[in-house]
Design a protein around this motif. Structure first.
Motif, PDB file in Angstrom:
ATOM      1  N   SER A   1      34.915  -0.446  23.052  1.00  0.00           N
ATOM      2  CA  SER A   1      35.521   0.384  23.691  1.00  0.00           C
ATOM      3  C   SER A   1      35.619   0.335  25.062  1.00  0.00           C
ATOM      4  CB  SER A   1      35.047   1.929  23.190  1.00  0.00           C
ATOM      5  OG  SER A   1      34.111   2.356  23.880  1.00  0.00           O
ATOM      6  N   PHE A   2      34.587  -0.095  25.563  1.00  0.00           N
ATOM      7  CA  PHE A   2      34.389  -0.186  27.119  1.00  0.00           C
ATOM      8  C   PHE A   2      34.877  -1.472  27.879  1.00  0.00           C
ATOM      9  CE2 PHE A   2      31.210   3.296  26.335  1.00  0.00           C
ATOM     10  CZ  PHE A   2      31.721   3.877  26.805  1.00  0.00           C
ATOM     11  N   MET A   3      34.760  -2.436  26.721  1.00  0.00           N
ATOM     12  CA  MET A   3      35.385  -3.779  27.198  1.00  0.00           C
ATOM     13  C   MET A   3      36.724  -3.968  26.792  1.00  0.00           C
ATOM     14  SD  MET A   3      32.137  -5.592  25.575  1.00  0.00           S
ATOM     15  CE  MET A   3      32.646  -7.501  25.895  1.00  0.00           C
ATOM     16  N   LEU A   4      37.521  -3.149  26.098  1.00  0.00           N
ATOM     17  CA  LEU A   4      38.813  -3.376  25.760  1.00  0.00           C
ATOM     18  C   LEU A   4      39.482  -2.102  26.084  1.00  0.00           C
ATOM     19  CD1 LEU A   4      38.532  -4.848  22.226  1.00  0.00           C
ATOM     20  CD2 LEU A   4      38.907  -6.020  24.367  1.00  0.00           C
ATOM     21  N   ARG A   5      39.233  -1.503  27.320  1.00  0.00           N
ATOM     22  CA  ARG A   5      40.039  -0.299  27.646  1.00  0.00           C
ATOM     23  C   ARG A   5      41.503  -0.698  27.888  1.00  0.00           C
ATOM     24  NH1 ARG A   5      36.955   0.968  33.157  1.00  0.00           N
ATOM     25  NH2 ARG A   5      38.787   2.535  33.399  1.00  0.00           N
ATOM     26  N   GLY A   6      42.212   0.394  27.792  1.00  0.00           N
ATOM     27  CA  GLY A   6      43.704   0.232  27.758  1.00  0.00           C
ATOM     28  C   GLY A   6      44.100  -0.471  26.567  1.00  0.00           C
ATOM     29  N   ALA A   7      43.452  -0.802  25.513  1.00  0.00           N
ATOM     30  CA  ALA A   7      43.903  -1.487  24.154  1.00  0.00           C
ATOM     31  C   ALA A   7      45.390  -0.841  23.719  1.00  0.00           C
ATOM     32  CB  ALA A   7      42.844  -1.205  23.208  1.00  0.00           C
ATOM     33  N   ASP A   8      46.463  -1.531  23.415  1.00  0.00           N
ATOM     34  CA  ASP A   8      47.593  -1.100  22.948  1.00  0.00           C
ATOM     35  C   ASP A   8      47.830  -1.382  21.513  1.00  0.00           C
ATOM     36  OD1 ASP A   8      47.554  -3.872  23.109  1.00  0.00           O
ATOM     37  OD2 ASP A   8      49.489  -3.708  24.327  1.00  0.00           O
ATOM     38  N   ARG A   9      46.671  -1.749  20.735  1.00  0.00           N
ATOM     39  CA  ARG A   9      46.758  -1.667  19.282  1.00  0.00           C
ATOM     40  C   ARG A   9      45.353  -1.250  18.771  1.00  0.00           C
ATOM     41  NH1 ARG A   9      49.716  -6.933  19.839  1.00  0.00           N
ATOM     42  NH2 ARG A   9      50.322  -5.863  21.531  1.00  0.00           N
ATOM     43  N   PRO A  10      45.090  -0.871  17.494  1.00  0.00           N
ATOM     44  CA  PRO A  10      43.801  -0.513  16.963  1.00  0.00           C
ATOM     45  C   PRO A  10      43.026  -1.661  16.667  1.00  0.00           C
ATOM     46  CG  PRO A  10      45.693  -0.346  15.169  1.00  0.00           C
ATOM     47  CD  PRO A  10      46.179  -0.485  16.576  1.00  0.00           C
ATOM     48  N   VAL A  11      41.671  -1.459  16.976  1.00  0.00           N
ATOM     49  CA  VAL A  11      40.545  -2.248  16.500  1.00  0.00           C
ATOM     50  C   VAL A  11      39.575  -1.267  15.625  1.00  0.00           C
ATOM     51  CG1 VAL A  11      38.356  -3.723  17.061  1.00  0.00           C
ATOM     52  CG2 VAL A  11      40.602  -3.644  18.499  1.00  0.00           C
ATOM     53  N   ILE A  12      39.380  -1.555  14.467  1.00  0.00           N
ATOM     54  CA  ILE A  12      38.635  -0.911  13.391  1.00  0.00           C
ATOM     55  C   ILE A  12      37.417  -1.663  12.833  1.00  0.00           C
ATOM     56  CG2 ILE A  12      38.625   0.616  11.285  1.00  0.00           C
ATOM     57  CD1 ILE A  12      41.559   0.992  11.820  1.00  0.00           C
ATOM     58  N   LEU A  13      36.283  -1.211  13.189  1.00  0.00           N
ATOM     59  CA  LEU A  13      34.949  -1.794  12.709  1.00  0.00           C
ATOM     60  C   LEU A  13      34.452  -1.266  11.218  1.00  0.00           C
ATOM     61  CD1 LEU A  13      34.831  -1.864  16.075  1.00  0.00           C
ATOM     62  CD2 LEU A  13      32.371  -2.816  15.347  1.00  0.00           C
ATOM     63  N   THR A  14      34.184  -1.821  10.372  1.00  0.00           N
ATOM     64  CA  THR A  14      33.671  -1.584   9.032  1.00  0.00           C
ATOM     65  C   THR A  14      33.008  -2.341   8.358  1.00  0.00           C
ATOM     66  OG1 THR A  14      34.408  -0.388   7.135  1.00  0.00           O
ATOM     67  CG2 THR A  14      35.508  -2.508   7.656  1.00  0.00           C
ATOM     68  N   GLY A  15      32.143  -1.922   7.290  1.00  0.00           N
ATOM     69  CA  GLY A  15      31.227  -2.821   6.859  1.00  0.00           C
ATOM     70  C   GLY A  15      30.827  -2.352   5.356  1.00  0.00           C
ATOM     71  N   ALA A  16      29.580  -2.442   4.959  1.00  0.00           N
ATOM     72  CA  ALA A  16      29.353  -1.993   3.661  1.00  0.00           C
ATOM     73  C   ALA A  16      27.813  -1.526   3.743  1.00  0.00           C
ATOM     74  CB  ALA A  16      29.467  -2.962   2.600  1.00  0.00           C
ATOM     75  N   GLN A  17      27.434  -0.671   2.725  1.00  0.00           N
ATOM     76  CA  GLN A  17      25.922  -0.380   2.543  1.00  0.00           C
ATOM     77  C   GLN A  17      25.516  -1.363   1.407  1.00  0.00           C
ATOM     78  OE1 GLN A  17      24.588   1.157   4.734  1.00  0.00           O
ATOM     79  NE2 GLN A  17      24.175   3.448   4.231  1.00  0.00           N
ATOM     80  N   VAL A  18      26.354  -1.720   0.518  1.00  0.00           N
ATOM     81  CA  VAL A  18      26.094  -2.771  -0.578  1.00  0.00           C
ATOM     82  C   VAL A  18      26.878  -3.992  -0.621  1.00  0.00           C
ATOM     83  CG1 VAL A  18      26.055  -2.779  -3.099  1.00  0.00           C
ATOM     84  CG2 VAL A  18      25.639  -0.598  -1.809  1.00  0.00           C
ATOM     85  N   PRO A  19      26.362  -5.168  -0.467  1.00  0.00           N
ATOM     86  CA  PRO A  19      27.280  -6.293  -0.321  1.00  0.00           C
ATOM     87  C   PRO A  19      28.492  -6.452  -1.302  1.00  0.00           C
ATOM     88  CG  PRO A  19      24.732  -7.002  -0.507  1.00  0.00           C
ATOM     89  CD  PRO A  19      25.152  -5.483  -0.943  1.00  0.00           C
ATOM     90  N   LEU A  20      29.428  -6.997  -0.819  1.00  0.00           N
ATOM     91  CA  LEU A  20      30.690  -6.868  -1.593  1.00  0.00           C
ATOM     92  C   LEU A  20      30.536  -7.609  -2.966  1.00  0.00           C
ATOM     93  CD1 LEU A  20      34.043  -7.417  -1.538  1.00  0.00           C
ATOM     94  CD2 LEU A  20      33.606  -9.585  -0.886  1.00  0.00           C
ATOM     95  N   VAL A  21      29.586  -8.479  -3.317  1.00  0.00           N
ATOM     96  CA  VAL A  21      29.382  -9.033  -4.532  1.00  0.00           C
ATOM     97  C   VAL A  21      28.562  -8.341  -5.547  1.00  0.00           C
ATOM     98  CG1 VAL A  21      30.037 -11.489  -3.788  1.00  0.00           C
ATOM     99  CG2 VAL A  21      27.806 -10.650  -3.601  1.00  0.00           C
ATOM    100  N   GLU A  22      27.936  -7.477  -5.105  1.00  0.00           N
ATOM    101  CA  GLU A  22      27.216  -6.598  -5.993  1.00  0.00           C
ATOM    102  C   GLU A  22      27.758  -5.517  -6.660  1.00  0.00           C
ATOM    103  OE1 GLU A  22      23.602  -6.530  -6.159  1.00  0.00           O
ATOM    104  OE2 GLU A  22      23.864  -8.429  -5.436  1.00  0.00           O
ATOM    105  N   PRO A  23      27.262  -4.887  -7.702  1.00  0.00           N
ATOM    106  CA  PRO A  23      27.825  -3.526  -8.366  1.00  0.00           C
ATOM    107  C   PRO A  23      27.714  -2.618  -7.419  1.00  0.00           C
ATOM    108  CG  PRO A  23      26.240  -4.886 -10.036  1.00  0.00           C
ATOM    109  CD  PRO A  23      26.093  -5.564  -8.485  1.00  0.00           C
ATOM    110  N   ARG A  24      28.703  -1.452  -7.729  1.00  0.00           N
ATOM    111  CA  ARG A  24      28.881  -0.328  -7.144  1.00  0.00           C
ATOM    112  C   ARG A  24      28.913  -0.620  -5.413  1.00  0.00           C
ATOM    113  NH1 ARG A  24      24.898   2.666  -6.758  1.00  0.00           N
ATOM    114  NH2 ARG A  24      26.053   4.437  -6.517  1.00  0.00           N
ATOM    115  N   SER A  25      29.361  -1.767  -5.084  1.00  0.00           N
ATOM    116  CA  SER A  25      29.746  -1.855  -3.635  1.00  0.00           C
ATOM    117  C   SER A  25      30.646  -1.078  -3.005  1.00  0.00           C
ATOM    118  CB  SER A  25      30.040  -3.397  -3.714  1.00  0.00           C
ATOM    119  OG  SER A  25      30.476  -3.514  -1.966  1.00  0.00           O
ATOM    120  N   ASP A  26      30.365  -0.456  -1.786  1.00  0.00           N
ATOM    121  CA  ASP A  26      31.458   0.299  -1.033  1.00  0.00           C
ATOM    122  C   ASP A  26      32.208  -0.486  -0.213  1.00  0.00           C
ATOM    123  OD1 ASP A  26      28.977  -0.374   0.223  1.00  0.00           O
ATOM    124  OD2 ASP A  26      29.506   1.316   1.797  1.00  0.00           O
ATOM    125  N   ALA A  27      32.240  -2.074  -0.322  1.00  0.00           N
ATOM    126  CA  ALA A  27      32.781  -2.852   0.598  1.00  0.00           C
ATOM    127  C   ALA A  27      34.109  -2.756   0.494  1.00  0.00           C
ATOM    128  CB  ALA A  27      32.330  -4.313   0.408  1.00  0.00           C
TER     129      ALA A  27
END
Length: 334
Positions: A99-125
């Protein structure tokens, strides 16, 4: 600019698989991800870029913030928005730094991830990634956000608050920017407007900033031992309540004053999740103000740390850093 979204995979649990030694980055993650998303209706077109060396979130270094920012900036004009896949342990730290390195950004940058890996059952990925993709294509703003569970938070207002829940992140002193349920509710009044780009690619010194948590028994000698490091240029002081220190401890304020006199920028952030630092509320806080310690208002620890790092990497004058730290630059404080 196309209507496509760029997904930048930097590492983290989302792209890991089981091994005899525990979870490790999985080979061919990009192909697996594309297969998982194939045929899902309503998603924007996207491209996927993976860092050559995935970042273990717990091993993140400030220099890697520059690596991530450089990947985004190099492709900035080619995409409608950006999704950064990142490990959860330090996701809020990276979101704050970007947020401090991309001040004045004119489009969104959204960080996300998961608590459970993509290939695992019940993943939130998949749920996290799908929502982040839709938001990155829909938002008309320059937010550096963090999406997890059901909510989009401002990145520099977020903190990881659970190691087990799917709603792993919170924003103690600022409302969510969007809530995702059956419908997507966006609080447009909270979004930062796009601005003139003021992108920075700092060269970080990992030893430039330290964090000191005030605790019963903290001594002046301990403060001196930490601040005597010639590489140290900034200190985030995590104090009690509204910004208080144990002033009955002999020499503690004097030790901090010596550090400030040597040019160390000391900022005062409360240990409380909710509420701001008010250095004049008690005599101990007023003493900090007198020696030049800068209150961090209601910033998160992650945001105060990242802001101080970026300012010190881009400005040589401690007085200028203190002034800018006390100024709201991109929605990081109330």
């Amino acid at each position: 600019m196309s209507g496509r979204v760029l997904v930048l995979h930097t590492g983290g649990t989302i792209g890991m698989a089981r091994s005899p030694d525990g979870y490790r980055p999985m080979p061919g993650f990009g192909a697996v991800l594309r297969r998982q998303l194939a045929g899902v209706s309503g998603l924007p077109a996207f491209d996927l870029v993976e860092l050559p060396q995935p970042i273990d979130s717990a091993n993140l270094q400030p220099a890697q913030w520059t690596t991530i920012a450089a990947e985004l900036v190099a492709r900035w004009d080619d995409y409608r928005g950006f999704v950064v896949l990142h490990g959860t342990d330090t996701m809020a730290w990276t979101a704050s730094a970007l947020s401090f390195m991309l001040r004045g950004a004119d489009r969104p940058v959204i960080l996300t991830g998961a608590q459970v890996p993509l290939v695992e059952p019940r993943s939130d990925a998949l749920a996290n990634l799908q929502a982040a993709l839709v938001l990155a294509a829909r938002l008309e703003c320059g937010e550096i956000g963090l999406f997890f569970g059901r909510r989009l938070l401002r990145g520099n207002r977020s903190t990881k608050s659970s190691s087990t829940a799917f709603d792993a992140f919170s924003s103690p002193n600022a409302p969510a920017l969007a809530e995702v349920g059956i419908e997507i509710g966006i609080d447009a009044g909270q979004l930062l407007p796009a601005g003139a780009r003021d992108f920075a690619r700092p060269v970080f010194d990992p030893r430039a900033v330290a964090v000191l948590t005030v605790h019963p028994g903290l001594s002046a000698r301990q403060v001196d031992a930490l601040t005597d490091d010639p590489a140290l240029r900034g200190l985030v002081l995590c104090s009690y309540g509204a910004g208080n220190l144990p002033d009955a401890e002999p020499g503690l304020i004097d030790a901090l004053a010596r550090a400030v006199a040597r040019g160390v920028v000391v900022v005062n952030r409360t240990q409380c999740a909710h509420g701001p630092v008010v250095q004049g509320a008690y005599a101990t806080g007023a003493a900090l103000a007198r020696i030049g310690v800068v209150p961090a208002a209601d910033m998160t620890l992650e945001s105060a740390f990242a802001k101080l790092h970026v300012l010190l990497a881009t400005h040589a004058d401690p007085a200028r850093v203190r002034t800018l730290f006390a100024t709201a630059l991109c929605g990081e404080m109330s």
